[in-house]
Design a protein around this motif. Structure first.
Motif, PDB file in Angstrom:
ATOM      1  N   THR A   1     -29.133 -22.656 -27.470  1.00 39.36           N
ATOM      2  CA  THR A   1     -29.929 -23.808 -27.064  1.00 39.36           C
ATOM      3  C   THR A   1     -29.937 -24.004 -25.554  1.00 39.36           C
ATOM      4  O   THR A   1     -30.624 -24.900 -25.070  1.00 39.36           O
TER       5      THR A   1
ATOM      6  N   LYS B   1     -35.101 -24.003 -25.111  1.00 40.01           N
ATOM      7  CA  LYS B   1     -35.116 -25.375 -24.580  1.00 40.01           C
ATOM      8  C   LYS B   1     -36.512 -25.972 -24.580  1.00 40.01           C
ATOM      9  O   LYS B   1     -36.689 -27.165 -24.787  1.00 40.01           O
ATOM     10  N   SER B   2     -37.527 -25.119 -24.352  1.00 36.75           N
ATOM     11  CA  SER B   2     -38.900 -25.622 -24.306  1.00 36.75           C
ATOM     12  C   SER B   2     -39.397 -26.062 -25.685  1.00 36.75           C
ATOM     13  O   SER B   2     -40.314 -26.864 -25.776  1.00 36.75           O
ATOM     14  N   GLU B   3     -38.784 -25.555 -26.761  1.00 32.88           N
ATOM     15  CA  GLU B   3     -39.216 -25.885 -28.113  1.00 32.88           C
ATOM     16  C   GLU B   3     -38.462 -27.057 -28.729  1.00 32.88           C
ATOM     17  O   GLU B   3     -38.895 -27.593 -29.750  1.00 32.88           O
ATOM     18  N   ILE B   4     -37.328 -27.429 -28.155  1.00 29.49           N
ATOM     19  CA  ILE B   4     -36.504 -28.469 -28.764  1.00 29.49           C
ATOM     20  C   ILE B   4     -36.368 -29.664 -27.826  1.00 29.49           C
ATOM     21  O   ILE B   4     -36.581 -29.555 -26.623  1.00 29.49           O
ATOM     22  N   SER B   5     -36.023 -30.804 -28.410  1.00 25.81           N
ATOM     23  CA  SER B   5     -35.788 -31.987 -27.584  1.00 25.81           C
ATOM     24  C   SER B   5     -34.297 -32.242 -27.396  1.00 25.81           C
ATOM     25  O   SER B   5     -33.884 -32.828 -26.409  1.00 25.81           O
ATOM     26  N   ASN B   6     -33.496 -31.788 -28.364  1.00 22.82           N
ATOM     27  CA  ASN B   6     -32.062 -32.046 -28.335  1.00 22.82           C
ATOM     28  C   ASN B   6     -31.355 -30.787 -28.833  1.00 22.82           C
ATOM     29  O   ASN B   6     -31.729 -30.233 -29.867  1.00 22.82           O
TER      30      ASN B   6
END
Length: 117
Positions: free
Chosen positions: A53, A59-64
């Motif tokens: 992560t 990182k660009s695909e997730i918020s957390n």
């Protein structure tokens, strides 16, 4: 015995059994903020594929980085990279962590994307 040493004891037993199988292993590590996964070749020295992560493409695909959806994305990415490197059959090394929550989600996502274990 504290929590960490108990986890490492469980991990040691699992890794000994996986080493006897002579197969690549999908090794994960879970921290409070992130989750990491890497496929290690059967020789135990070469990293074939990895994802976490903290990488920019994830990182660009997730918020957390510390939830199940982030673990699913990491599982998908590591499975794609492993298949591109020619590895489809692996042993799941959960590093002594309980097969629950983020660890379970990563494993299921890797299975759905072509890894067999």
């Amino acid at each position: 015995m504290d929590k960490k040493s108990a986890r490492l004891r469980r991990a040691k037993k699992t890794r000994a059994r996986i080493a006897e199988q002579k197969v690549a292993r999908l090794c994960i590590h879970r921290s409070t903020q992130h989750i990491y996964a890497q496929v290690i070749a059967a020789d135990g020295h070469t990293v074939v594929a990895s994802s976490s992560t903290v990488q920019a493409d994830v990182k660009s695909e997730i918020s957390n980085g510390s939830n199940k959806s982030a673990a699913a994305v990491v599982g998908q990415k590591v499975a794609e990279k492993a298949k591109a490197a020619g590895v489809t059959k692996v042993a799941f090394d959960r590093s002594g962590f309980k097969y629950h929550g983020r660890v379970q989600q990563l494993a299921e996502s890797a299975r759905e994307n072509g890894l067999e274990f």
